[in-house]
Design a protein around this motif. Structure first.
Motif, PDB file in Angstrom:
ATOM      1  N   VAL A 253       0.835  -1.207   0.000  1.00  0.00           N
ATOM      2  CA  VAL A 253       0.000   0.000   0.000  1.00  0.00           C
ATOM      3  C   VAL A 253       0.865   1.250   0.000  1.00  0.00           C
ATOM      4  O   VAL A 253       0.551   2.245  -0.667  1.00  0.00           O
ATOM      5  N   LEU A 254       1.969   1.214   0.728  1.00  0.00           N
ATOM      6  CA  LEU A 254       2.870   2.368   0.769  1.00  0.00           C
ATOM      7  C   LEU A 254       3.474   2.639  -0.605  1.00  0.00           C
ATOM      8  O   LEU A 254       3.519   3.792  -1.063  1.00  0.00           O
ATOM      9  N   ILE A 255       3.923   1.594  -1.282  1.00  0.00           N
ATOM     10  CA  ILE A 255       4.490   1.768  -2.627  1.00  0.00           C
ATOM     11  C   ILE A 255       3.426   2.287  -3.589  1.00  0.00           C
ATOM     12  O   ILE A 255       3.676   3.195  -4.396  1.00  0.00           O
ATOM     13  N   LEU A 256       2.227   1.713  -3.507  1.00  0.00           N
ATOM     14  CA  LEU A 256       1.135   2.166  -4.371  1.00  0.00           C
ATOM     15  C   LEU A 256       0.815   3.640  -4.136  1.00  0.00           C
ATOM     16  O   LEU A 256       0.629   4.408  -5.091  1.00  0.00           O
ATOM     17  N   THR A 257       0.782   4.047  -2.880  1.00  0.00           N
ATOM     18  CA  THR A 257       0.463   5.439  -2.560  1.00  0.00           C
ATOM     19  C   THR A 257       1.535   6.384  -3.071  1.00  0.00           C
ATOM     20  O   THR A 257       1.229   7.444  -3.642  1.00  0.00           O
ATOM     21  N   LEU A 258       2.792   6.033  -2.875  1.00  0.00           N
ATOM     22  CA  LEU A 258       3.871   6.896  -3.352  1.00  0.00           C
ATOM     23  C   LEU A 258       3.854   7.021  -4.871  1.00  0.00           C
ATOM     24  O   LEU A 258       4.077   8.111  -5.418  1.00  0.00           O
ATOM     25  N   VAL A 259       3.568   5.914  -5.558  1.00  0.00           N
ATOM     26  CA  VAL A 259       3.481   5.971  -7.021  1.00  0.00           C
ATOM     27  C   VAL A 259       2.330   6.869  -7.452  1.00  0.00           C
ATOM     28  O   VAL A 259       2.471   7.694  -8.371  1.00  0.00           O
ATOM     29  N   GLN A 260       1.186   6.732  -6.790  1.00  0.00           N
ATOM     30  CA  GLN A 260       0.028   7.553  -7.143  1.00  0.00           C
ATOM     31  C   GLN A 260       0.310   9.040  -6.917  1.00  0.00           C
ATOM     32  O   GLN A 260      -0.052   9.885  -7.744  1.00  0.00           O
ATOM     33  N   ILE A 261       0.945   9.361  -5.807  1.00  0.00           N
ATOM     34  CA  ILE A 261       1.218  10.773  -5.501  1.00  0.00           C
ATOM     35  C   ILE A 261       2.257  11.347  -6.454  1.00  0.00           C
ATOM     36  O   ILE A 261       2.106  12.469  -6.968  1.00  0.00           O
ATOM     37  N   ILE A 262       3.317  10.594  -6.712  1.00  0.00           N
ATOM     38  CA  ILE A 262       4.374  11.095  -7.592  1.00  0.00           C
ATOM     39  C   ILE A 262       3.855  11.301  -9.011  1.00  0.00           C
ATOM     40  O   ILE A 262       4.183  12.297  -9.674  1.00  0.00           O
ATOM     41  N   MET A 263       3.014  10.376  -9.481  1.00  0.00           N
ATOM     42  CA  MET A 263       2.502  10.498 -10.842  1.00  0.00           C
ATOM     43  C   MET A 263       1.509  11.644 -10.992  1.00  0.00           C
ATOM     44  O   MET A 263       1.218  12.071 -12.116  1.00  0.00           O
ATOM     45  N   GLN A 264       0.969  12.138  -9.887  1.00  0.00           N
ATOM     46  CA  GLN A 264       0.057  13.275  -9.963  1.00  0.00           C
ATOM     47  C   GLN A 264       0.789  14.606 -10.128  1.00  0.00           C
ATOM     48  O   GLN A 264       0.176  15.597 -10.546  1.00  0.00           O
ATOM     49  N   LEU A 265       2.065  14.637  -9.798  1.00  0.00           N
ATOM     50  CA  LEU A 265       2.806  15.896  -9.866  1.00  0.00           C
ATOM     51  C   LEU A 265       2.861  16.484 -11.277  1.00  0.00           C
ATOM     52  O   LEU A 265       2.673  17.699 -11.446  1.00  0.00           O
ATOM     53  N   PRO A 266       3.124  15.687 -12.336  1.00  0.00           N
ATOM     54  CA  PRO A 266       3.097  16.289 -13.683  1.00  0.00           C
ATOM     55  C   PRO A 266       1.741  16.871 -14.055  1.00  0.00           C
ATOM     56  O   PRO A 266       1.675  17.926 -14.707  1.00  0.00           O
ATOM     57  N   ALA A 267       0.654  16.205 -13.652  1.00  0.00           N
ATOM     58  CA  ALA A 267      -0.677  16.734 -13.968  1.00  0.00           C
ATOM     59  C   ALA A 267      -0.926  18.051 -13.244  1.00  0.00           C
ATOM     60  O   ALA A 267      -1.528  18.977 -13.806  1.00  0.00           O
ATOM     61  N   ILE A 268      -0.464  18.152 -12.002  1.00  0.00           N
ATOM     62  CA  ILE A 268      -0.617  19.414 -11.263  1.00  0.00           C
ATOM     63  C   ILE A 268       0.180  20.525 -11.937  1.00  0.00           C
ATOM     64  O   ILE A 268      -0.300  21.661 -12.084  1.00  0.00           O
ATOM     65  N   SER A 295      -1.836   8.790 -16.506  1.00  0.00           N
ATOM     66  CA  SER A 295      -1.434   7.391 -16.693  1.00  0.00           C
ATOM     67  C   SER A 295      -1.373   6.617 -15.384  1.00  0.00           C
ATOM     68  O   SER A 295      -1.197   5.396 -15.401  1.00  0.00           O
ATOM     69  N   ASN A 296      -1.525   7.308 -14.251  1.00  0.00           N
ATOM     70  CA  ASN A 296      -1.496   6.583 -12.978  1.00  0.00           C
ATOM     71  C   ASN A 296      -2.724   5.700 -12.789  1.00  0.00           C
ATOM     72  O   ASN A 296      -2.754   4.869 -11.884  1.00  0.00           O
ATOM     73  N   ILE A 297      -3.740   5.841 -13.639  1.00  0.00           N
ATOM     74  CA  ILE A 297      -4.948   5.038 -13.454  1.00  0.00           C
ATOM     75  C   ILE A 297      -4.741   3.581 -13.852  1.00  0.00           C
ATOM     76  O   ILE A 297      -5.592   2.740 -13.536  1.00  0.00           O
ATOM     77  N   PHE A 298      -3.640   3.250 -14.532  1.00  0.00           N
ATOM     78  CA  PHE A 298      -3.381   1.847 -14.852  1.00  0.00           C
ATOM     79  C   PHE A 298      -2.131   1.315 -14.151  1.00  0.00           C
ATOM     80  O   PHE A 298      -1.708   0.184 -14.421  1.00  0.00           O
ATOM     81  N   LEU A 299      -1.552   2.087 -13.241  1.00  0.00           N
ATOM     82  CA  LEU A 299      -0.339   1.636 -12.561  1.00  0.00           C
ATOM     83  C   LEU A 299      -0.630   0.733 -11.369  1.00  0.00           C
ATOM     84  O   LEU A 299       0.295   0.120 -10.830  1.00  0.00           O
ATOM     85  N   ASP A 300      -1.889   0.645 -10.946  1.00  0.00           N
ATOM     86  CA  ASP A 300      -2.207  -0.231  -9.817  1.00  0.00           C
ATOM     87  C   ASP A 300      -1.847  -1.678 -10.121  1.00  0.00           C
ATOM     88  O   ASP A 300      -1.253  -2.377  -9.294  1.00  0.00           O
ATOM     89  N   VAL A 301      -2.208  -2.133 -11.314  1.00  0.00           N
ATOM     90  CA  VAL A 301      -1.936  -3.524 -11.664  1.00  0.00           C
ATOM     91  C   VAL A 301      -0.439  -3.782 -11.728  1.00  0.00           C
ATOM     92  O   VAL A 301       0.031  -4.879 -11.397  1.00  0.00           O
ATOM     93  N   VAL A 302       0.346  -2.780 -12.106  1.00  0.00           N
ATOM     94  CA  VAL A 302       1.801  -2.942 -12.152  1.00  0.00           C
ATOM     95  C   VAL A 302       2.370  -3.091 -10.746  1.00  0.00           C
ATOM     96  O   VAL A 302       3.193  -3.978 -10.473  1.00  0.00           O
ATOM     97  N   VAL A 303       1.910  -2.248  -9.831  1.00  0.00           N
ATOM     98  CA  VAL A 303       2.406  -2.306  -8.450  1.00  0.00           C
ATOM     99  C   VAL A 303       2.014  -3.626  -7.799  1.00  0.00           C
ATOM    100  O   VAL A 303       2.838  -4.286  -7.146  1.00  0.00           O
TER     101      VAL A 303
END
Length: 349
Positions: A253-268, A295-303
Motif C-alpha cells: 500500500v505504501l508503494i502504491l500510494t507513493l506511485v500515485q502521488i508522484i505520478m500526480q505531480l506532472p498533472a498538477i 497514466s497513474n490510473i493503470f499503474l495499480d496492476v503494475v504495483v
C-alpha cells in the motif's frame, strides 16, 4: 456553456506544425485508455478470484479499480476532439465526461486514503483494520456524495470548456468561487489523510519492533491425585502473533500510494501552467505532463504484480482461463463434423 474551439498553439521555436503534432496525441490517449481498461479489469478479476488483501482492503482496492475503469472508459471519446483540435460532440456529452472524470479522480483519492487508514490501523492493532461494514458505509457515502456534488454543479450551471492543449474537457474554476473551494476541499482532504497515514506507516515499518529477549523459564509439570494437574499449575503462554503479512500488505500500500502521488505531480504542473499566460506557448509540455499524470490510473496492476505474489498468481490464472476459453471457441468454430465430411465424400463417388 463555453466551449473553446481554439486550435492548438505552438511555440515559435517549434519547427513542427500543429497539424503534424496532432496524430501523436490520439495515439497517447488510445494507449492510456487501453491500458487503463485492461489493467483495472485484471485488478477486479484477480481481487475477486483470490484473497490478495484482507477483507476491508479489498473493498478499497475494488473501489479504486472501478473508479479508474470508469475514468479510462471516457478516454476513447477524446480521440476525435484531439484529432480535430476542437470539441466535436454535444454539450451534454461534454458534461457527462467531465462529471465522470472529476468524480473518478475524487473517489480514487478517497479510496486510497481509506486503504492507508485500514493498513495503519492493522499495524497498530495487531492486524485488525477497519471493519468491512465501516468500509462499505464510507465507500457508498463517498461515491454518492461526490457524484451528487458534480452532477448538481453541472446542472446548476458551472461552465464546462474544452482545452485543446490538454485535449480534455474540464470545469471553469473561475466562474464560481464556491465550486472552486468545494472542489479544492474534495481533492485536498483525502490527500492530507493519505500523507498523514504514509508518515505513520513509514514510522511503524522503520521502528524496531523486536521485543526484548525473555528470560528462560523452567516449567515443572506436577501431576496431582488422579492424574490431573493442580489448579495452580503454570500454563504455557501462547506464541506471539506473527505480523509479517500485515507489514507486507502495508509495504504494498505504501508503494502504491507513493506511485500515485508522484505520478500526480506532472498533472498538477500542467494544470498550473495552463492557467498562466505562458501555457499557450508550451502546448507540448502541458499535454504530455497532463497525460503522464493521468497514466497513474493503470499503474495499480503494475504495483500489485511486482510487489505481491498472490496477485501475480491470480493474474496468471486469469490469463490461462482467458486463453483456454478463446482456444475452445476457436476450435469449436473450426471443428469439422466427421460424419458430414464422410457423407460429402460418399456423395462425390
Amino acid at each position: 456553456m463555453n466551449f473553446s474551439n481554439v486550435p492548438f498553439t505552438t511555440n515559435a521555436s517549434d519547427a513542427v506544425s500543429s497539424s503534424a503534432r496532432l496524430p501523436a496525441e490520439p495515439a497517447a490517449i488510445i494507449t492510456v485508455a487501453a491500458l487503463a481498461i485492461v489493467g483495472n479489469f485484471l485488478v477486479l478479476v484477480a481481487t475477486t478470484r483470490r484473497q490478495t488483501f484482507p477483507s476491508a482492503s479489498r473493498l478499497f482496492i475494488v473501489s479504486m479499480a472501478w473508479s479508474d475503469l470508469l475514468h479510462g472508459s471516457i478516454f476513447p471519446f477524446l480521440v476525435a476532439p484531439a484529432r480535430a483540435g476542437e470539441w466535436v460532440y454535444s454539450h451534454t456529452a461534454a458534461q457527462a465526461i467531465v462529471v465522470i472524470g472529476a468524480s473518478s479522480v475524487a473517489t480514487t483519492a478517497f479510496a486510497l486514503a481509506g486503504l492507508n487508514v485500514d493498513r495503519l490501523c492493522a499495524l497498530k492493532n495487531d492486524g485488525v483494520g477497519i471493519s468491512r461494514k465501516k468500509a462499505w458505509i464510507f465507500l457508498i457515502s463517498t461515491w454518492a456524495g461526490v457524484y451528487a456534488f458534480y452532477i448538481f454543479s453541472t446542472v446548476y450551471g458551472v461552465p464546462v470548456y474544452y482545452d485543446p492543449v490538454m485535449a480534455l474537457p474540464s470545469y471553469d474554476l473561475k466562474a464560481h468561487i464556491w465550486f472552486s473551494i468545494v472542489m479544492f476541499i474534495i481533492i485536498c482532504s483525502p490527500l492530507i489523510v493519505t500523507l498523514y497515514c504514509v508518515v505513520r506507516i513509514l514510522r511503524a515499518l522503520c521502528a524496531q519492533n523486536e521485543p526484548p529477549a525473555a528470560q528462560a523459564a523452567i516449567y515443572i509439570n506436577v501431576v496431582g491425585a488422579g492424574g490431573s494437574p493442580p489448579q495452580n499449575a503454570p500454563q504455557q503462554q501462547p506464541a506471539p502473533q506473527n505480523d509479517t503479512s500485515d507489514r507486507s500488505y502495508a509495504k504494498v500500500v505504501l508503494i502504491l500510494t507513493l506511485v500515485q502521488i508522484i505520478m500526480q505531480l506532472p498533472a498538477i504542473c500542467a494544470f498550473v501552467v495552463s492557467q498562466l499566460p505562458v501555457g499557450d506557448d508550451l502546448p507540448t509540455f502541458v499535454f504530455w505532463s497532463a497525460w503522464l499524470g493521468l497514466s497513474n490510473i493503470f499503474l495499480d496492476v503494475v504495483v500489485y504484480s511486482v510487489c505481491q505474489k498472490s496477485f501475480r498468481i491470480a493474474v496468471k490464472e486469469t490469463a490461462i482461463s482467458v486463453v483456454s476459453c478463446m482456444h475452445n471457441v476457436c476450435c469449436r468454430r473450426n471443428r469439422v463434423n466427421v460424419d458430414d465430411q464422410q457423407n460429402i465424400d460418399m456423395s462425390n463417388l
